[in-house]
Design an enzyme around this catalytic site. Structure first.
Site, PDB file in Angstrom:
ATOM      1  N   SER A 163       0.829  -1.201   0.000  1.00 39.58           N
ATOM      2  CA  SER A 163       0.000   0.000   0.000  1.00 39.58           C
ATOM      3  C   SER A 163       0.871   1.262   0.000  1.00 39.58           C
ATOM      4  O   SER A 163       1.618   1.488  -0.951  1.00 39.58           O
ATOM      5  CB  SER A 163      -0.954  -0.042   1.192  1.00 39.58           C
ATOM      6  N   ASP A 211      -9.258  -2.444  -6.333  1.00 43.50           N
ATOM      7  CA  ASP A 211      -8.730  -1.814  -5.121  1.00 43.50           C
ATOM      8  C   ASP A 211      -9.550  -0.579  -4.742  1.00 43.50           C
ATOM      9  O   ASP A 211      -9.738   0.324  -5.549  1.00 43.50           O
ATOM     10  CB  ASP A 211      -7.269  -1.410  -5.356  1.00 43.50           C
ATOM     11  N   HIS A 243      -7.166  -5.409  -1.135  1.00 40.73           N
ATOM     12  CA  HIS A 243      -5.983  -4.628  -0.801  1.00 40.73           C
ATOM     13  C   HIS A 243      -5.046  -5.359   0.158  1.00 40.73           C
ATOM     14  O   HIS A 243      -3.863  -5.035   0.234  1.00 40.73           O
ATOM     15  CB  HIS A 243      -6.425  -3.298  -0.193  1.00 40.73           C
TER      16      HIS A 243
END
Length: 428
Positions: free
Chosen positions: A143, A374, A402
């Site tokens: 991320s 996402d 995610h």
């Protein structure tokens, strides 16, 4: 400095602490940075390459492992794994309300501005050179860790042998307003899927919202549970088990007579207090500050364009990874950040995070998992970045959400992509 050495089943562990400048352009004031080194016990004496794990966030401390499942076990087969507590988190001079209360608003804003990607990368390079022998290392960015990866490649590619990114290629033209223009429709789609799976919860959530609208429901820490705070729990919808976690939370959310059980209130507090990671909220929009232009509470401004997210709309929609000004007034752990964060939102000039020419000429192999659905990092922006960074391979998939990095297969696929083109850079 090594502060402790010990063994967790499957891992030999060393804790490292170093002093670094608060401001890398002015070494006078310093802070601590903490990193945890993991190695398979049977390979502790081997000359292994290092893999630096860059946690998501912002404001993310390194994982606290309890076992070798998922990507970690796979990585320990061939690497020493370095888990970094990014500055301001965990054991790295953690920032919380007590720190912010000691600073006036401008001091607080200036202090927080030193905890962005450029400073985190400088910390990582200092660790690599002074603690881990100065050899190139690989990175695994989850991320926001992918945002850090692009800054790393822009500023110090000579320190990197290969980069793996999971759900985190940032736009190379940072613009918080564009991020949220793309994000709200994705969050609306996640809400639609949640109510498709659990249609009876449309009524549950409506009843909850009607009850909270009276304004007299208190969480265990004394904060008022408002409708908009309830909506903020939708941040979990971007994770694989997020719908199910919400279902079970709502399953026991109302008693006869409309009262809310203590167990429900405690769970809501735990999910929405930001007590463990206040920097996530405080720096959420500042991570898009790059060059001229204020972020100016972009998520709040864009919300006005989506009336379906109104507090009185039904079915009530949950919001996603959006941070709003009201949070710094209504959430206890965030109140000390309020004035400083307002100033950050007004800041008109930021250091550039990415060197576009250097990224275009990049030679360090990059393999990125782009999760097509996402909710947090738009896949279209990720693919645009992949096309503009040299030596980058993108694996696009809708098999994962995610949190796909938790699956061993994701890390194995990323490392395989680099291995299949000859592996990473090994020269020092």
């Amino acid at each position: 400095m090594i502060t402790a050495t010990y063994t967790i089943p499957g891992m030999r562990v060393r804790d490292h602490v170093v002093e670094v400048p608060l401001d890398w352009s002015d070494p006078e004031a310093t802070i601590r940075v903490f990193a945890r080194e993991l190695v398979a016990p049977t390979r502790d004496g081997d000359d292994l390459p290092c893999l630096l794990y860059l946690q998501g966030g912002p404001g993310g401390k390194g994982p606290r492992p309890v076992g070798t499942s998922g990507w970690l076990g796979k990585a320990l087969e061939t690497y020493r794994v370095i888990l970094l507590d990014q500055r301001g988190t965990g054991r790295s001079s953690r920032i919380d309300g007590r720190v912010m209360n000691a600073l006036d608003p401008q001091e607080g804003a200036d202090y927080l501005a030193h905890f962005r990607a450029d400073s985190i990368v400088a910390d990582a390079e200092h660790l690599r050179r002074t603690v881990f022998g100065g050899r190139r290392w690989s990175t695994l960015g989850q991320s926001y860790g992918g945002f850090l990866t692009m800054t790393y490649l822009s500023r110090a590619p000579e320190g990197l042998s290969a980069c793996y990114v999971a759900g985190g290629l940032p736009s190379l033209d940072p613009d918080a307003s564009e991020v949220y223009r793309r994000t709200y429709p994705r969050v609306a789609a996640k809400n639609a899927e949640f109510y498709r799976r659990y249609p009876h919860h449309a009524e549950t959530v409506s009843r909850l919202a009607d009850r909270l609208a009276y304004g007299d429901v208190l969480l265990p820490d004394g904060d008022t549970l408002t409708v908009r705070r309830l909506q903020s729990l939708g941040i979990d919808f971007g994770m694989k088990p997020g719908y199910e976690r919400m279902h079970w939370l709502l399953d026991e959310s109302l008693l006869e007579g409309g009262e809310l059980p203590e167990t429900f209130l405690h769970q809501v507090l735990a999910r929405s207090s930001y007590a463990d990671n206040p920097l996530f909220a405080a720096l959420q929009e500042s991570i898009y500050g790059s060059g001229p232009g204020a972020t100016a509470w972009a998520a709040q401004r864009e919300r006005a364009n989506h009336p379906a997210f109104a507090e009185d709309a039904r079915p009530l929609l949950f919001t996603g990874e959006m941070i709003y000004p009201w949070m710094f007034a209504e959430i206890r752990a965030l109140r000390p950040f309020r004035a400083a964060v307002d100033l950050l939102a007004e800041r008109a000039e930021w250091p550039a995070l990415y060197d576009l020419d250097r990224l275009a000429a990049n030679e360090v192999p990059v393999a990125a998992a782009v999760y097509f659905d996402d909710m947090y990092v738009d896949s279209g922006l990720q693919l645009d970045t992949a096309s503009r960074v040299g030596n980058t391979q993108a694996w696009v998939t809708n098999e994962y959400e995610h949190d796909g990095i938790g699956e061993e297969r994701v890390f194995a696929r990323l490392t395989g992509l680099v291995r299949d083109i000859g592996g990473g850079i090994t020269s020092e």
